[in-house]
Design a protein around this motif. Sequence first.
Motif, PDB file in Angstrom:
ATOM      1  N   ILE A   1       4.016   8.211  -0.650  1.00  0.00           N
ATOM      2  CA  ILE A   1       3.300   7.990  -1.910  1.00  0.00           C
ATOM      3  C   ILE A   1       2.339   6.831  -1.736  1.00  0.00           C
ATOM      4  CG2 ILE A   1       5.166   6.499  -2.806  1.00  0.00           C
ATOM      5  CD1 ILE A   1       4.517   7.678  -5.611  1.00  0.00           C
ATOM      6  N   THR A   2       1.108   7.029  -2.193  1.00  0.00           N
ATOM      7  CA  THR A   2       0.106   5.974  -2.081  1.00  0.00           C
ATOM      8  C   THR A   2       0.276   4.969  -3.213  1.00  0.00           C
ATOM      9  OG1 THR A   2      -1.522   7.085  -3.480  1.00  0.00           O
ATOM     10  CG2 THR A   2      -1.501   7.662  -1.130  1.00  0.00           C
ATOM     11  N   ARG A   3      -0.457   3.885  -3.120  1.00  0.00           N
ATOM     12  CA  ARG A   3      -0.417   2.884  -4.184  1.00  0.00           C
ATOM     13  C   ARG A   3      -0.866   3.497  -5.511  1.00  0.00           C
ATOM     14  NH1 ARG A   3       0.030  -2.516  -4.927  1.00  0.00           N
ATOM     15  NH2 ARG A   3      -1.236  -3.452  -6.584  1.00  0.00           N
ATOM     16  N   GLY A   4      -1.773   4.465  -5.435  1.00  0.00           N
ATOM     17  CA  GLY A   4      -2.273   5.122  -6.640  1.00  0.00           C
ATOM     18  C   GLY A   4      -1.391   6.248  -7.142  1.00  0.00           C
TER      19      GLY A   4
ATOM     20  N   TYR B   1      18.045   8.251   6.898  1.00  0.00           N
ATOM     21  CA  TYR B   1      16.791   8.154   6.163  1.00  0.00           C
ATOM     22  C   TYR B   1      16.286   6.715   6.204  1.00  0.00           C
ATOM     23  CZ  TYR B   1      17.231  12.904   4.408  1.00  0.00           C
ATOM     24  OH  TYR B   1      17.301  14.267   4.323  1.00  0.00           O
ATOM     25  N   TYR B   2      15.008   6.579   6.581  1.00  0.00           N
ATOM     26  CA  TYR B   2      14.387   5.267   6.723  1.00  0.00           C
ATOM     27  C   TYR B   2      13.266   5.095   5.708  1.00  0.00           C
ATOM     28  CZ  TYR B   2      16.697   5.137  11.285  1.00  0.00           C
ATOM     29  OH  TYR B   2      17.621   5.147  12.296  1.00  0.00           O
ATOM     30  N   CYS B   3      13.246   3.944   5.108  1.00  0.00           N
ATOM     31  CA  CYS B   3      12.165   3.579   4.200  1.00  0.00           C
ATOM     32  C   CYS B   3      11.034   2.937   5.010  1.00  0.00           C
ATOM     33  CB  CYS B   3      12.703   2.589   3.176  1.00  0.00           C
ATOM     34  SG  CYS B   3      11.473   1.912   2.050  1.00  0.00           S
ATOM     35  N   HIS B   4       9.811   3.212   4.614  1.00  0.00           N
ATOM     36  CA  HIS B   4       8.632   2.641   5.273  1.00  0.00           C
ATOM     37  C   HIS B   4       7.680   2.094   4.221  1.00  0.00           C
ATOM     38  CE1 HIS B   4       4.391   3.167   6.645  1.00  0.00           C
ATOM     39  NE2 HIS B   4       4.853   2.496   7.684  1.00  0.00           N
ATOM     40  N   ALA B   5       7.054   0.982   4.520  1.00  0.00           N
ATOM     41  CA  ALA B   5       6.068   0.419   3.604  1.00  0.00           C
ATOM     42  C   ALA B   5       4.949  -0.259   4.391  1.00  0.00           C
ATOM     43  CB  ALA B   5       6.723  -0.577   2.658  1.00  0.00           C
ATOM     44  N   GLU B   6       3.744  -0.119   3.891  1.00  0.00           N
ATOM     45  CA  GLU B   6       2.582  -0.820   4.439  1.00  0.00           C
ATOM     46  C   GLU B   6       2.381  -2.051   3.559  1.00  0.00           C
ATOM     47  OE1 GLU B   6      -0.038   2.490   3.790  1.00  0.00           O
ATOM     48  OE2 GLU B   6      -0.151   2.897   5.945  1.00  0.00           O
TER      49      GLU B   6
ATOM     50  N   SER C   1       8.959   8.593  -5.828  1.00  0.00           N
ATOM     51  CA  SER C   1       8.312   7.836  -6.894  1.00  0.00           C
ATOM     52  C   SER C   1       8.376   6.360  -6.525  1.00  0.00           C
ATOM     53  CB  SER C   1       8.992   8.086  -8.240  1.00  0.00           C
ATOM     54  OG  SER C   1      10.359   7.689  -8.200  1.00  0.00           O
ATOM     55  N   ARG C   2       7.583   5.553  -7.234  1.00  0.00           N
ATOM     56  CA  ARG C   2       7.607   4.121  -6.959  1.00  0.00           C
ATOM     57  C   ARG C   2       7.443   3.341  -8.249  1.00  0.00           C
ATOM     58  NH1 ARG C   2       2.628   2.834  -3.070  1.00  0.00           N
ATOM     59  NH2 ARG C   2       3.140   0.654  -3.533  1.00  0.00           N
ATOM     60  N   ASP C   3       8.054   2.169  -8.268  1.00  0.00           N
ATOM     61  CA  ASP C   3       7.898   1.227  -9.364  1.00  0.00           C
ATOM     62  C   ASP C   3       7.168   0.028  -8.780  1.00  0.00           C
ATOM     63  OD1 ASP C   3       8.211  -0.817 -11.259  1.00  0.00           O
ATOM     64  OD2 ASP C   3      10.084   0.020 -11.997  1.00  0.00           O
ATOM     65  N   THR C   4       5.875  -0.031  -9.042  1.00  0.00           N
ATOM     66  CA  THR C   4       5.047  -1.077  -8.434  1.00  0.00           C
ATOM     67  C   THR C   4       5.494  -2.473  -8.860  1.00  0.00           C
ATOM     68  OG1 THR C   4       3.180   0.457  -8.346  1.00  0.00           O
ATOM     69  CG2 THR C   4       2.690  -1.888  -8.149  1.00  0.00           C
ATOM     70  N   ALA C   5       5.901  -2.616 -10.110  1.00  0.00           N
ATOM     71  CA  ALA C   5       6.323  -3.922 -10.613  1.00  0.00           C
ATOM     72  C   ALA C   5       7.581  -4.415  -9.910  1.00  0.00           C
ATOM     73  CB  ALA C   5       6.555  -3.853 -12.117  1.00  0.00           C
ATOM     74  N   LYS C   6       8.434  -3.485  -9.492  1.00  0.00           N
ATOM     75  CA  LYS C   6       9.694  -3.841  -8.830  1.00  0.00           C
ATOM     76  C   LYS C   6       9.609  -3.729  -7.309  1.00  0.00           C
ATOM     77  CE  LYS C   6      12.676  -2.444 -12.695  1.00  0.00           C
ATOM     78  NZ  LYS C   6      13.791  -1.570 -13.124  1.00  0.00           N
ATOM     79  N   ASN C   7       8.437  -3.372  -6.778  1.00  0.00           N
ATOM     80  CA  ASN C   7       8.265  -3.210  -5.325  1.00  0.00           C
ATOM     81  C   ASN C   7       9.317  -2.271  -4.745  1.00  0.00           C
ATOM     82  OD1 ASN C   7       6.094  -5.001  -5.326  1.00  0.00           O
ATOM     83  ND2 ASN C   7       7.366  -6.760  -4.821  1.00  0.00           N
ATOM     84  N   THR C   8       9.578  -1.191  -5.450  1.00  0.00           N
ATOM     85  CA  THR C   8      10.649  -0.275  -5.074  1.00  0.00           C
ATOM     86  C   THR C   8      10.139   1.160  -5.010  1.00  0.00           C
ATOM     87  OG1 THR C   8      12.307  -1.731  -6.089  1.00  0.00           O
ATOM     88  CG2 THR C   8      12.954   0.546  -5.690  1.00  0.00           C
ATOM     89  N   VAL C   9      10.616   1.880  -4.002  1.00  0.00           N
ATOM     90  CA  VAL C   9      10.308   3.294  -3.870  1.00  0.00           C
ATOM     91  C   VAL C   9      11.619   4.067  -3.931  1.00  0.00           C
ATOM     92  CG1 VAL C   9      10.350   3.232  -1.328  1.00  0.00           C
ATOM     93  CG2 VAL C   9       9.075   5.028  -2.502  1.00  0.00           C
TER      94      VAL C   9
ATOM     95  N   TYR D   1       0.847  -1.190   0.000  1.00  0.00           N
ATOM     96  CA  TYR D   1       0.000   0.000   0.000  1.00  0.00           C
ATOM     97  C   TYR D   1       0.884   1.242   0.000  1.00  0.00           C
ATOM     98  CZ  TYR D   1      -3.836  -3.239   0.797  1.00  0.00           C
ATOM     99  OH  TYR D   1      -4.748  -4.248   0.651  1.00  0.00           O
ATOM    100  N   GLY D   2       0.794   2.090   1.005  1.00  0.00           N
ATOM    101  CA  GLY D   2       1.607   3.290   1.043  1.00  0.00           C
ATOM    102  C   GLY D   2       3.081   2.988   1.256  1.00  0.00           C
ATOM    103  N   MET D   3       3.918   3.845   0.691  1.00  0.00           N
ATOM    104  CA  MET D   3       5.363   3.760   0.892  1.00  0.00           C
ATOM    105  C   MET D   3       5.869   5.160   1.196  1.00  0.00           C
ATOM    106  SD  MET D   3       6.421   1.184  -2.220  1.00  0.00           S
ATOM    107  CE  MET D   3       7.875   0.496  -1.431  1.00  0.00           C
ATOM    108  N   GLY D   4       6.976   5.248   1.881  1.00  0.00           N
ATOM    109  CA  GLY D   4       7.472   6.575   2.204  1.00  0.00           C
ATOM    110  C   GLY D   4       8.882   6.579   2.741  1.00  0.00           C
TER     111      GLY D   4
END
Length: 121
Positions: free
Chosen positions: A51-54, A93-98, A70-78, A32-35
């Motif tokens: 950034i939201t999934r949308g 800096y920490y990455c976060h993902a739901e 930005s995010r690449d949904t196919a690569k599961n990368t932000v 879902y959301g990433m940040g």
Amino acid sequence: QVQLAESGGGLVQAGGSLRLACKVSGSIFRIYGMGWYRQAPGKQRELVAAITRGGITNYDDSVKGRFTISRDTAKNTVYLQMNSLKPEDTAVYYCHAEVQRLGSVGPTDYWGQGTQVTVSS
């Protein structure tokens, strides 16, 4: 298990640029959301950008116009493109993902291990 692997931190002079990346891997059903968050010495962790999934983005006022998430949904990368860096951007800096894991109902919060960004004046 779900893992978040960050890369791209380092030392840069003021005015320079860095690009952070965070890849999510493991037993993923949906992200879902990433940040990106950051924590400077003696300060609390704060949201930098999300950034939201949308694809809807949100930025802290201090980085608007300089950072782009930005995010690449196919690569599961932000990603976090950081331009016009300032000494006050120095932090871990920490990455976060739901992430909703396979077989689970609803998302869980996951964090990366953190990557150091140092901006020299």
